[in-house]
Design a protein around this motif. Structure first.
Motif, short mmCIF file in Angstrom:
data_model
loop_
_atom_site.label_atom_id
_atom_site.label_comp_id
_atom_site.label_asym_id
_atom_site.label_seq_id
_atom_site.Cartn_x
_atom_site.Cartn_y
_atom_site.Cartn_z
N VAL A 79 -10.10 -7.08 0.45
CA VAL A 79 -9.22 -6.42 -0.53
C VAL A 79 -8.47 -7.38 -1.43
N MET B 7 -4.25 -5.27 8.86
CA MET B 7 -5.07 -4.65 7.82
C MET B 7 -6.33 -5.49 7.56
N GLU C 60 -3.48 3.77 5.05
CA GLU C 60 -4.54 2.74 4.92
C GLU C 60 -5.85 3.28 5.46
N LEU D 45 -5.72 -6.65 -3.44
CA LEU D 45 -4.58 -5.84 -3.90
C LEU D 45 -3.53 -6.72 -4.55
N GLN E 228 -10.48 -4.58 8.24
CA GLN E 228 -11.57 -4.64 7.26
C GLN E 228 -12.67 -5.60 7.73
N HIS F 233 -13.70 2.26 6.43
CA HIS F 233 -14.31 1.06 5.82
C HIS F 233 -15.80 1.03 6.13
N GLU G 249 -10.78 -2.95 -2.65
CA GLU G 249 -9.39 -2.48 -2.72
C GLU G 249 -9.30 -1.04 -3.21
N TYR H 18 -8.31 1.76 -0.97
CA TYR H 18 -6.90 1.96 -0.62
C TYR H 18 -6.17 2.88 -1.58
N TYR I 197 0.83 -1.20 0.00
CA TYR I 197 0.00 0.00 0.00
C TYR I 197 0.87 1.26 0.00
#
Ligand code: PEP
Ligand code: MG
Length: 579
Positions: A336, A371, A309, A338, A375, A315, A300, A303, A124
């Motif tokens: 996410v 992370m 973040e 990513l 979420q 969120h 995602e 982000y 990120y």
């Protein structure tokens, strides 16, 4: 006249004079100055900051008016960087200490910061390098003057052509004047594609060498429906496209009329049509287009375009906003995803040798537990507000699923301890996006409530064809018999296990593939919001008997070409206007 084929990423037709934007990849040579000139260079650097701030503030205010929240967010992040005193000090110190020009000091300082970001292990943070390069370009434009054509102050309609565009470039476009976008690089999930869709500008990407064969002022047709760009069209082609554009508008209008009607086949089989979204404010578009819920929320995108973040509160807020549009309808929040094609551009990601086979999606989350848990907490908290479901991307084996579920249970325990409410029976699903998951579907089905087939990745991993690589795009087909056999396996295994099955890859937005999907047993489809009416129209025009017959025939075929042409003919009969 020259015709170029790329990938259609945002529907619509535009005919306009083109404006080429270069990559703005300024290279600033080191140039020493006399000590007596240092104060002047420092002042030039300060003025550049001032100019950049006022330019961004103005742009932000313009976006304010049209409520493009995600675009405003990008500007806000850049403004924060520009207001950072320590950044300015670093630049002016460099001018003083090394007697260099303001341009050189700006460029060196920002590139050094960007390179630190790029090396960060955290994907990120490394992604933020793109923002720094963007700020560098903005400041250099101030210092060097704008010899380049200025896209932010347009006064007439244009189509933008570029090798590739940065997110802020695309986000800064004024929809009133920018009528179309075409880029050499990029794929369906690139930032440019996302922003173009969000602004409703017709766009085609992956045109490979378009920029080499055009000059500023040429006329171009950008056909965002079929992925075609026509350079300097002759009068006859312009006439045909004007006609096509009218027909397209008429078709859209006609399709709007069935918005409120159910997606049901002529013989009474009900199909659920859900929408794919990247940002919460798109949920409204899904509703407007007649969608019945969210089948894929690509979280995602939360982000992107920000320096840190997202917090649990951010969120949660995004989920609340989405759920508020579909209170009693499914909202499938994908954790996410990513990595890989979400970060193709070299400046954005600490390079992995093989990012598509690397640390992406659920693998990435399982390595970044803080992370991931943040979420999951937000999803669980939001689960009491509607019919929220959680979905894990790119699960490739049962261990990953078990691990992800274990983390989810940990988060549930934490919430229990804190007496925070959540839906204890929240439905958990996985995306089937790899051959391994498809082949193990009967096993995976025992531990989930639903499958969602991600045909974008399933196709690339089955056929070993990079979905974003324009050089192999002709090999990429979701109706290759190998992909279809895997889809059939997954659907059958889901039925046997009595779990829900839906399909959310771009295949679901293709009018030509709808009958086949229905014939293969798919009853829930999640797709790009603008395509919902057209897909509904096809569903309402066919019988399940036709679809079953078509699927049986197709599944007996061995050649992708034969399948594609058979499907095209079958769809043409149902919806001739679309061709
Ligand atoms: C897919 O792979 O089909 C999918 C829907 O996920 P994404 O496009 O976000 O990778
Ligand atoms: Mg995917």
């Amino acid at each position: 006249m020259e015709i170029k084929k790329g990938i259609a990423v945002s529907p619509g037709i535009s005919i306009a004079k083109l404006l080429i934007i270069d990559s703005e990849d300024y290279r600033i040579p080191r140039r020493s100055i006399e000590p007596s000139q240092r104060m002047m260079e420092v002042q030039r650097a300060r003025n550049a900051f001032k100019g950049a701030i006022s330019e961004l503030t103005k742009l932000q205010a313009e976006q304010e008016a049209i409520e493009q929240r995600k675009i405003k967010d990008i500007f806000a992040v850049h403004l924060r960087f520009l207001h950072d005193r320590s950044l300015r000090k670093k630049i002016t110190d460099l001018v003083h200490l090394e007697s260099v020009t303001a341009e050189y000091a700006v460029s060196t300082t920002l590139r050094e910061i960007a390179s630190h970001f790029t090396k960060a292990k955290d994907a990120y943070i490394s992604e933020r390098a793109a923002d720094i390069y963007d700020i560098e370009r903005r400041l250099l434009r101030q210092l060097l003057g704008s010899k380049r054509e200025d896209v932010e102050h347009l006064t007439k309609e244009v189509a933008i052509v570029a090798r590739e565009l940065s997110p802020t470039q695309a986000a800064g476009f004024n929809k009133k004047f920018v009528k179309g976008l075409a880029t050499d690089a990029g794929g369906r999930t690139s930032h440019t594609a996302i922003v173009a869709r969000s602004l409703g500008i017709p766009a085609v990407v992956a045109l490979e060498d378009l920029t080499e064969s055009v000059s500023g002022g040429d006329t171009v047709i950008i056909d965002g429906n079929r992925g075609i760009v026509v350079v300097n069209p002759d009068d006859e082609t312009i006439r045909q496209y004007e006609q096509y554009s009218l027909e397209f508008a008429e078709l859209e209008h006609k399709l709007d009329a069935i918005k409120g009607k159910p997606a049901v086949t002529r013989d009474g089989v009900r199909i659920a049509l859900l929408g794919n979204i990247e940002f919460p404010d798109e949920a409204e578009l899904v509703l407007q287009k007649g969608g019945e819920g969210i089948g894929l929320y690509r979280t995602e995108f939360l982000y992107l375009n920000r320096p840190s973040e997202p917090t649990e509160a951010e969120h949660y807020q995004a989920y609340v906003e989405t759920i508020s549009v579909f209170k009693h309808r499914p909202v499938i929040i994908r954790t996410v995803d990513l990595g890989a094609d979400k970060y193709t551009q070299s400046k954005r990601f600490a390079p992995e040798p093989n990012p598509f086979l690397g640390l992406r999606s659920i693998r990435f989350c399982l390595r970044n537990l803080t992370m991931f848990k943040t979420q999951l907490r937000a999803i669980l908290r939001a689960s009491v507000l509607g019919e929220v479901r959680a979905m894990f991307p790119l699960v490739t084996n049962i261990q990953e699923l078990m691990q992800a579920k274990m983390i989810l249970r940990d988060v549930m325990d934490d919430l229990d301890e804190e007496s925070i409410a959540y839906n204890k029976n929240i439905q958990i699903g996985i995306m089937i996006e790899t051959p391994s998951a498809a082949l193990m579907a009967s096993t995976l089905a025992r531990d989930v409530d639903f499958f969602s087939i991600g045909t974008n990745d399933l196709t690339q991993y089955t056929l070993a064809v990079d979905r974003g690589n324009e050089l192999v795009s002709t090999l990429y087909s979701a109706v290759d018999p190998a992909v279809l056999r895997l889809i059939r396996t997954v659907v059958q295994d889901a039925y046997k296990a009595q779990i829900d099955i839906n399909i959310c890859g771009e295949m679901a937005s293709e009018p030509e593939y709808v009958m086949l999907l229905l014939g293969m047993g798919v009853r829930t489809i999640s797709l790009a919001p603008p395509m919902i009416p057209e897909i509904k129209r096809i569903i309402r025009s066919v019988t399940m008997e036709d679809c079953n017959y078509l699927a049986r025939k197709i599944l007996g075929m061995n050649s992708e070409r034969q399948i594609a042409s058979f499907l095209r003919d079958a769809t043409r009969k149902v919806l001739p206007e679309a061709f």
